[in-house]
Design a protein around this motif. Structure first.
Motif, PDB file in Angstrom:
ATOM      1  N   LEU A  50     -17.973  14.893 -37.385  1.00 36.22           N
ATOM      2  CA  LEU A  50     -17.637  14.911 -35.956  1.00 36.22           C
ATOM      3  C   LEU A  50     -18.168  16.185 -35.299  1.00 36.22           C
ATOM      4  CD1 LEU A  50     -15.940  13.411 -33.716  1.00 36.22           C
ATOM      5  CD2 LEU A  50     -14.110  15.001 -34.268  1.00 36.22           C
ATOM      6  N   VAL A  51     -17.892  17.337 -35.916  1.00 34.79           N
ATOM      7  CA  VAL A  51     -18.314  18.627 -35.357  1.00 34.79           C
ATOM      8  C   VAL A  51     -19.840  18.735 -35.359  1.00 34.79           C
ATOM      9  CG1 VAL A  51     -18.257  21.133 -35.732  1.00 34.79           C
ATOM     10  CG2 VAL A  51     -16.170  19.796 -35.971  1.00 34.79           C
ATOM     11  N   LEU A  52     -20.448  18.337 -36.480  1.00 37.29           N
ATOM     12  CA  LEU A  52     -21.911  18.400 -36.607  1.00 37.29           C
ATOM     13  C   LEU A  52     -22.582  17.506 -35.564  1.00 37.29           C
ATOM     14  CD1 LEU A  52     -24.167  19.577 -38.483  1.00 37.29           C
ATOM     15  CD2 LEU A  52     -24.037  17.461 -39.777  1.00 37.29           C
TER      16      LEU A  52
ATOM     17  N   LEU B  67     -36.398  15.328 -28.667  1.00 38.36           N
ATOM     18  CA  LEU B  67     -35.080  15.982 -28.632  1.00 38.36           C
ATOM     19  C   LEU B  67     -34.011  15.000 -28.174  1.00 38.36           C
ATOM     20  CD1 LEU B  67     -36.310  19.389 -27.319  1.00 38.36           C
ATOM     21  CD2 LEU B  67     -34.963  19.082 -29.384  1.00 38.36           C
ATOM     22  N   SER B  68     -34.421  14.040 -27.339  1.00 39.91           N
ATOM     23  CA  SER B  68     -33.488  12.988 -26.946  1.00 39.91           C
ATOM     24  C   SER B  68     -33.068  12.167 -28.168  1.00 39.91           C
ATOM     25  CB  SER B  68     -34.179  12.101 -25.911  1.00 39.91           C
ATOM     26  OG  SER B  68     -33.715  10.786 -25.975  1.00 39.91           O
ATOM     27  N   THR B  69     -34.011  11.926 -29.098  1.00 38.53           N
ATOM     28  CA  THR B  69     -33.682  11.217 -30.343  1.00 38.53           C
ATOM     29  C   THR B  69     -32.640  12.000 -31.139  1.00 38.53           C
ATOM     30  OG1 THR B  69     -35.936  10.385 -30.452  1.00 38.53           O
ATOM     31  CG2 THR B  69     -34.655  10.239 -32.457  1.00 38.53           C
ATOM     32  N   THR B  70     -32.868  13.316 -31.269  1.00 38.49           N
ATOM     33  CA  THR B  70     -31.897  14.168 -31.992  1.00 38.49           C
ATOM     34  C   THR B  70     -30.523  14.060 -31.357  1.00 38.49           C
ATOM     35  OG1 THR B  70     -33.738  15.700 -32.316  1.00 38.49           O
ATOM     36  CG2 THR B  70     -31.567  16.486 -32.924  1.00 38.49           C
ATOM     37  N   SER B  71     -30.505  14.058 -30.023  1.00 38.78           N
ATOM     38  CA  SER B  71     -29.237  13.962 -29.294  1.00 38.78           C
ATOM     39  C   SER B  71     -28.525  12.638 -29.592  1.00 38.78           C
ATOM     40  CB  SER B  71     -29.519  14.098 -27.797  1.00 38.78           C
ATOM     41  OG  SER B  71     -28.331  14.053 -27.066  1.00 38.78           O
ATOM     42  N   GLN B  72     -29.280  11.535 -29.596  1.00 41.97           N
ATOM     43  CA  GLN B  72     -28.679  10.220 -29.863  1.00 41.97           C
ATOM     44  C   GLN B  72     -28.211  10.104 -31.316  1.00 41.97           C
ATOM     45  OE1 GLN B  72     -28.133   8.186 -27.213  1.00 41.97           O
ATOM     46  NE2 GLN B  72     -29.064   9.899 -26.149  1.00 41.97           N
ATOM     47  N   LEU B  73     -28.961  10.724 -32.235  1.00 41.04           N
ATOM     48  CA  LEU B  73     -28.529  10.728 -33.643  1.00 41.04           C
ATOM     49  C   LEU B  73     -27.224  11.513 -33.797  1.00 41.04           C
ATOM     50  CD1 LEU B  73     -32.002  11.340 -35.279  1.00 41.04           C
ATOM     51  CD2 LEU B  73     -30.606   9.319 -35.634  1.00 41.04           C
ATOM     52  N   GLY B  74     -27.083  12.570 -33.011  1.00 36.83           N
ATOM     53  CA  GLY B  74     -25.822  13.327 -33.012  1.00 36.83           C
ATOM     54  C   GLY B  74     -24.660  12.458 -32.551  1.00 36.83           C
TER      55      GLY B  74
ATOM     56  N   MET C 216     -19.749   9.269 -34.136  1.00 34.53           N
ATOM     57  CA  MET C 216     -19.006   8.026 -34.368  1.00 34.53           C
ATOM     58  C   MET C 216     -18.616   7.869 -35.842  1.00 34.53           C
ATOM     59  SD  MET C 216     -18.095   6.175 -31.883  1.00 34.53           S
ATOM     60  CE  MET C 216     -17.622   7.715 -31.168  1.00 34.53           C
ATOM     61  N   ILE C 217     -19.498   8.294 -36.745  1.00 33.91           N
ATOM     62  CA  ILE C 217     -19.149   8.247 -38.172  1.00 33.91           C
ATOM     63  C   ILE C 217     -17.968   9.176 -38.427  1.00 33.91           C
ATOM     64  CG2 ILE C 217     -19.972   8.904 -40.484  1.00 33.91           C
ATOM     65  CD1 ILE C 217     -22.735   7.784 -39.519  1.00 33.91           C
ATOM     66  N   GLY C 218     -17.977  10.344 -37.764  1.00 29.90           N
ATOM     67  CA  GLY C 218     -16.853  11.279 -37.884  1.00 29.90           C
ATOM     68  C   GLY C 218     -15.561  10.723 -37.320  1.00 29.90           C
TER      69      GLY C 218
ATOM     70  N   SER D  43     -10.083  17.742 -27.802  1.00 28.69           N
ATOM     71  CA  SER D  43     -10.761  17.575 -26.521  1.00 28.69           C
ATOM     72  C   SER D  43     -12.130  18.248 -26.531  1.00 28.69           C
ATOM     73  CB  SER D  43      -9.903  18.155 -25.400  1.00 28.69           C
ATOM     74  OG  SER D  43      -9.562  19.493 -25.714  1.00 28.69           O
ATOM     75  N   TRP D  44     -12.343  19.173 -27.502  1.00 28.18           N
ATOM     76  CA  TRP D  44     -13.643  19.856 -27.574  1.00 28.18           C
ATOM     77  C   TRP D  44     -14.772  18.847 -27.808  1.00 28.18           C
ATOM     78  CZ3 TRP D  44     -17.208  20.121 -31.578  1.00 28.18           C
ATOM     79  CH2 TRP D  44     -18.244  21.059 -31.412  1.00 28.18           C
ATOM     80  N   ALA D  45     -14.582  17.932 -28.763  1.00 27.82           N
ATOM     81  CA  ALA D  45     -15.619  16.945 -29.084  1.00 27.82           C
ATOM     82  C   ALA D  45     -15.902  16.055 -27.879  1.00 27.82           C
ATOM     83  CB  ALA D  45     -15.201  16.099 -30.283  1.00 27.82           C
TER      84      ALA D  45
END
Length: 589
Positions: A267-269, A293-300, A305-307, A395-397
């Motif tokens: 979740l944090v990562l 970088l947009s791809t990296t953002s979407q992978l995040g 969601m996995i978190g 609420s941070w996430a």
């Protein structure tokens, strides 16, 4: 029929790879045929059924049998058509884009090998097989990113990709070794032991996913991978390579869902990666790097969601993201090709008049990426933000993800305003939007619009009704609109300003922040320490112990061999004087 499908598929793939003299049209048609065949088993097996095909053991050991085993479950069956469809479209686009390249046949073969290694990952039923596909994807990305190996940047980017992935691979190797000794490498047996899983293999899986899916700290290779040809970027960032890490976590999520520590790490990562990459994308002007970088953002976002214990949502976003991200890259490739390899969005403009089809498709893909209602990105992105807002998380996430949503709308709007509107800032070439690019782009455009709706119709008919305040429901849409308005305002206010040096925040994100640590600070310090070791420590040590001084110390003077006297006259005089004094004292006493 379900049993026959994989066999037919593999036969066609092999014939497609073995034929060296076939035309590009045959390759394209074979991929289309493969895509249509891959749709056949979905109907029977989509309802959480699973089909496993296992060959006789290749290697028999006392503890386990190593065999080729293929699994067709919901995730693999849904993702195989996606990978095939996108590779089909990208291959057709490549025939136009790389037409002047003398090695185009080899390029197409590399793309197909890339696809095959990804299919191995998708259908693997044990860790050995998955690892073969994992490494295959890595080596093919190395070859394709460094395709124009005459350029130093391309070689550096290819090495960077494989070295960062190797750091992540340490985690996967560790997990595989752990499972071999304590559990089982077979997927079904592994899932059965989910209650007793140790944290060490899970940490290895997260590390592997962070390397392959370019999560924060292992992310700098992804923007650098833009040195490869545009079709490579499209394939790499949509349905292969970068999604393999998230796919691994989705596939092995049952062994992870009870471990709160690893879920919190994900979740944090994921939240950090989403926000950081989106902020970095707003400071770039290279169209391909912004999309990367947009791809990296979407992978995040998928990692978040996995978190949150929602692997199905991560998978849904992975599917929808594949289509519009492939289309974004292909549209940018069309622009670059028509503007004499110009990639700076500040040098584009007015392309709506000269390239109406590409401009329209780029707009649709960007809106889908933003999560505009009823495009395919909306069905996954909106649901993700709703789930996040309704979950029992900190609420941070949520706040970080909302900031990332605003920023993603910002850079998408920036691309659209800079390329499509305004006055032309370069002289376009005589390239036309031929049917070679019209067909693949049209297909991807249709999927970018319809896939979300089709998914909702087929699988999300009986969803749980979640009641929430109206503002929470509209939060994603409001964030997107704020991002669009901020970007438009910034564009209008800064358009006529003189160029100025970027401020510290822009430099921080433009240099990818963490990019400086592994690439500059660490390398400089490593060189400095190695130089000191070789010049100062090694030289002094060899001189003192093994050189002339060391050699002289090994000799014993002849006088030391013949007598007990050691030529220490001061010591002898001191001892003599002290002895005389003691004797005199005792004699008087």
């Amino acid at each position: 029929m379900s049993l026959m499908t994989p066999t037919i598929t593999l036969t066609i793939i092999l014939s497609l790879m073995m034929s060296t003299m076939q035309s590009h049209n045959n390759t394209k048609n074979n991929l289309m045929l493969l895509f249509l065949i891959s749709l056949i088993p979905i109907n029977q097996l989509l309802n959480n059924n699973e089909l496993t095909l296992t060959l006789t053991p290749l290697i028999i050991t006392p503890t386990e049998n190593i065999n080729i085993s293929t699994t067709l479950d919901t995730t693999s069956l849904l993702f195989i058509p996606v990978a095939l469809f996108i590779t089909w479209s990208i291959t057709e686009f490549s025939i136009w884009y790389m037409t002047t390249d003398p090695n185009i046949n080899k390029f197409i073969k590399y793309l197909l090998t890339f696809l095959i290694t990804m299919l191995v990952i998708i259908t693997a039923n044990n860790m050995y097989q998955l690892f073969i596909g994992w490494e295959g994807v890595g080596i093919m990305s190395f070859l394709l990113i460094g395709w124009w190996h005459g350029r130093q940047d391309a070689n550096a980017a290819a090495l960077q990709a494989i070295i960062y992935n190797r750091i992540g691979d340490i985690g996967l190797i560790m997990t595989t070794a752990w499972l071999m000794t304590t559990s089982s490498i077979n997927m079904q047996e592994l899932m059965a032991q989910h209650e007793t899983m140790n944290i060490i293999p899970l940490a290895g899986l997260v590390a592997a996913a962070a390397g392959k899916s370019a999560q924060f700290s292992l992310h700098p290779w992804l923007p650098s991978a833009m040195e490869g040809p545009t079709p490579v970027s499209a394939l790499l960032h949509s349905s292969t390579m970068v999604v393999a890490g998230v796919f691994l976590l989705i596939r092995l999520h049952p062994i992870m869902h009870n471990n709160k520590t690893m879920l919190t790490c994900c979740l944090v990562l994921g939240a950090t990666t989403t926000m950081f990459a989106a902020a970095a994308a707003t400071t770039y002007f290279d169209i391909k790097k912004i999309i990367a970088l947009s791809t990296t953002s979407q992978l995040g976002l998928m990692m978040t969601m996995i978190g949150l214990n929602q692997p199905t949502l991560a998978f849904l976003h992975m599917i929808t993201h594949s289509f519009f991200k492939a289309m974004l890259f292909l549209c940018s490739g069309s622009y670059i090709h028509n503007l004499n390899n110009e990639q700076d969005i500040r040098m584009m403009g007015g392309l709506l008049k000269t390239m109406p089809m590409t401009s329209s498709f780029l707009t649709i893909a960007s809106l889908s990426l933003m999560g505009m209602p009823f495009l395919s990105g909306f069905y996954s992105k909106d649901t993700i933000i709703e789930t996040l807002a309704n979950s029992h998380t900190n609420s941070w996430a949520i706040m970080i993800t909302m900031v990332a949503t605003i920023l993603s709308a910002c850079y998408s709007t920036q691309i659209m305003l800079s390329t499509i509107t305004g006055q032309p800032r370069t002289t376009p070439t005589t390239h036309k939007e031929t049917k070679n690019i019209a067909y693949p782009l049209t297909r991807l455009m249709l999927t970018s619009i319809l896939v979300g709706t089709m998914t909702k119709i087929s699988t999300l008919q009986t969803t749980t009704t979640v009641t929430m305040p109206k503002m929470i429901k509209l939060m994603a849409l409001v964030s997107t609109m704020i991002g669009v308005m901020l970007s438009m305002d910034l564009s209008h206010t800064t358009r006529h300003l003189k160029p100025h040096k970027p401020n510290k925040q822009s430099m921080f994100f433009n240099q990818l922040a963490f990019f400086n640590i592994p690439h500059r600070a660490l390398t400089a310090n490593a060189l400095k320490i190695s130089q000191q070791t070789s010049t100062e420590l090694m030289d002094l040590w060899t001189l003192e112990l093994l050189g002339p001084k060391g050699l002289s110390n090994t000799f014993t003077h002849t006088i030391h061999l013949l007598t007990q006297q050691k030529n220490m006259i001061k010591n002898y005089m001191a001892i003599f004087t002290m002895t005389m004094m003691i004797v005199l004292l005792f004699s008087y006493a």
